[in-house]
Design an enzyme around this catalytic site. Structure first.
Site, PDB file in Angstrom:
ATOM      1  N   GLY A   9       0.787  -1.229   0.000  1.00  0.00           N
ATOM      2  CA  GLY A   9       0.000   0.000   0.000  1.00  0.00           C
ATOM      3  C   GLY A   9       0.816   1.275   0.000  1.00  0.00           C
ATOM      4  N   ARG A  26     -14.062  19.535   7.658  1.00  0.00           N
ATOM      5  CA  ARG A  26     -15.167  19.628   8.619  1.00  0.00           C
ATOM      6  C   ARG A  26     -14.685  19.513  10.063  1.00  0.00           C
ATOM      7  NH1 ARG A  26     -19.099  15.322   5.773  1.00  0.00           N
ATOM      8  NH2 ARG A  26     -17.077  14.656   4.937  1.00  0.00           N
ATOM      9  N   ASP A  44     -29.138  24.954   7.550  1.00  0.00           N
ATOM     10  CA  ASP A  44     -29.086  25.163   9.000  1.00  0.00           C
ATOM     11  C   ASP A  44     -28.806  26.639   9.270  1.00  0.00           C
ATOM     12  OD1 ASP A  44     -26.165  25.619   9.018  1.00  0.00           O
ATOM     13  OD2 ASP A  44     -26.012  23.455   8.688  1.00  0.00           O
ATOM     14  N   LYS A  89     -32.599  22.368  12.524  1.00  0.00           N
ATOM     15  CA  LYS A  89     -32.285  20.950  12.655  1.00  0.00           C
ATOM     16  C   LYS A  89     -31.527  20.700  13.943  1.00  0.00           C
ATOM     17  CE  LYS A  89     -27.814  20.853  10.259  1.00  0.00           C
ATOM     18  NZ  LYS A  89     -27.031  20.308   9.133  1.00  0.00           N
ATOM     19  N   THR A  92     -23.467  12.162   2.755  1.00  0.00           N
ATOM     20  CA  THR A  92     -24.425  11.055   2.632  1.00  0.00           C
ATOM     21  C   THR A  92     -25.800  11.538   2.158  1.00  0.00           C
ATOM     22  OG1 THR A  92     -25.066  11.252   4.960  1.00  0.00           O
ATOM     23  CG2 THR A  92     -23.272   9.715   4.432  1.00  0.00           C
ATOM     24  N   GLY A 145     -28.199  12.938   3.787  1.00  0.00           N
ATOM     25  CA  GLY A 145     -29.306  12.877   4.739  1.00  0.00           C
ATOM     26  C   GLY A 145     -29.852  14.241   5.107  1.00  0.00           C
TER      27      GLY A 145
END
Length: 327
Positions: free
Chosen positions: A47, A105, A179, A203, A236, A238
């Protein structure tokens, strides 16, 4: 007698790319009117990564482009090795071009005993030999301060707003933030789309459970309006999918989703295709595999923006002028 010695030849710009997103690198090179630096890169059986540049970069201004897509740690490591190779090959300057900044993030500590991973990223590239960083729509603008050197923070907003403006009735638009924390970005979007009203989705998020949030209700005027739901990235899917459903439940006429970075981890494609959004608009800062694409998805090219910024840096021009018109 002069106090300086004139060098041989003019400055030279070299663009090198890792293996994460070769299509984007090829397009940026085409926009610049040059060829990519020939590079050998492969993985050993265990790797470990090997990289070598096929031509001399001595005295050149080297721009090393790599998108931090999955498997993200492999591509970050490859870019670090390319920076080290350029430094040891006597490049004049080394600019790390990260259209998507990995670990962005994790820019602060939510709880004790956590790392600030976005800061570590900057330290790693600085230690490897980078003189400058370039990225598009950082998750938090203060991440620029983590690197002890110039950071070019590019905006995809002009590309996105130009496209979205052609898809909506600007007299009936409400810009929606997913948000309360991204209201400032929504304000900038609203100004670009004609100064319509703002809304945001209230949220709740459990910081101990990643990639999970619950959209509760929309605050603002969305009934009967064309909504543009804006964010910096979709992982994702969501949060965005639930925000679309909340807007539609509140009476929105339609919802277009616009975001810079399409991470689109599973099951994002399914969620976004089924949430009720009329269109999902992203840029190609990250490669979008065939299995991640769905009928409502539109992918805009970020290459012209990257090429213009690279050229401004090389020519000692103003990157800021790309966005506000002032040099």
């Amino acid at each position: 007698m002069s106090s300086t010695i004139a060098g041989n030849g003019a400055k030279s710009l070299v663009l090198a790319s890792g293996r994460a997103h070769p299509e984007l690198a090829t397009e940026v090179a085409r926009e610049l009117g040059i060829d990519l630096l020939p590079t050998t890169a492969y993985d050993f059986a265990n790797g470990e990564i090997y990289v070598r540049f096929g031509e001399s970069v001595r005295g050149a201004d080297v721009f090393i482009l790599q998108s931090h897509t999955a498997p993200i740690n492999q591509w970050i490591m490859e870019q670090l090795l390319m920076v080290d190779a350029a430094k040891r090959a006597s490049a004049r300057t080394i600019t790390v071009v990260q259209p998507f900044y990995g670990y962005a993030r994790q820019d602060k500590k939510h709880r004790g005993r956590e790392p600030i991973s976005a800061r570590l990223m900057s330290d790693l590239f600085s230690s490897a030999g980078a003189d400058r960083l370039m990225s598009v729509d950082l998750h938090a603008a203060q991440t620029q301060g983590f690197f002890n050197g110039p950071v070019d923070h590019l905006w995809a907003m002009p590309i996105l707003t130009d496209y979205v403006r052609s898809r909506v009735d600007t007299t009936n638009v409400t810009v929606v933030s997913p948000d309360a924390g991204r209201i400032r970005v929504a304000e900038q979007w609203a100004a670009k789309l004609g100064g319509g009203p703002l809304a945001f989705v209230h949220k709740t998020r459990d910081i101990t459970r990643p990639n999970q949030a619950v959209a509760n209700r929309v605050v603002g005027d969305v009934e009967g309006r064309d909504c543009v739901l804006v964010d910096d990235l979709i992982d994702t899917g969501g949060t965005i999918a639930e925000a679309v459903k909340v807007c539609m439940a509140a009476g929105a006429k339609s919802v277009i989703v616009a975001a810079t970075h399409g991470v689109l981890s599973d099951p994002a494609a399914q969620r976004l295709s089924e949430c009720g959004a009329s269109e999902v608009v992203i840029t190609d800062t990250l490669p979008i595999a065939v299995e991640k694409r769905f009928p409502q998805l539109t992918v805009l090219s970020i290459a012209p923006l990257l090429a213009r910024a690279i050229r401004e840096v090389f020519d000692d021009g103003s990157v800021t002028s790309l966005f506000d018109g002032n040099s």
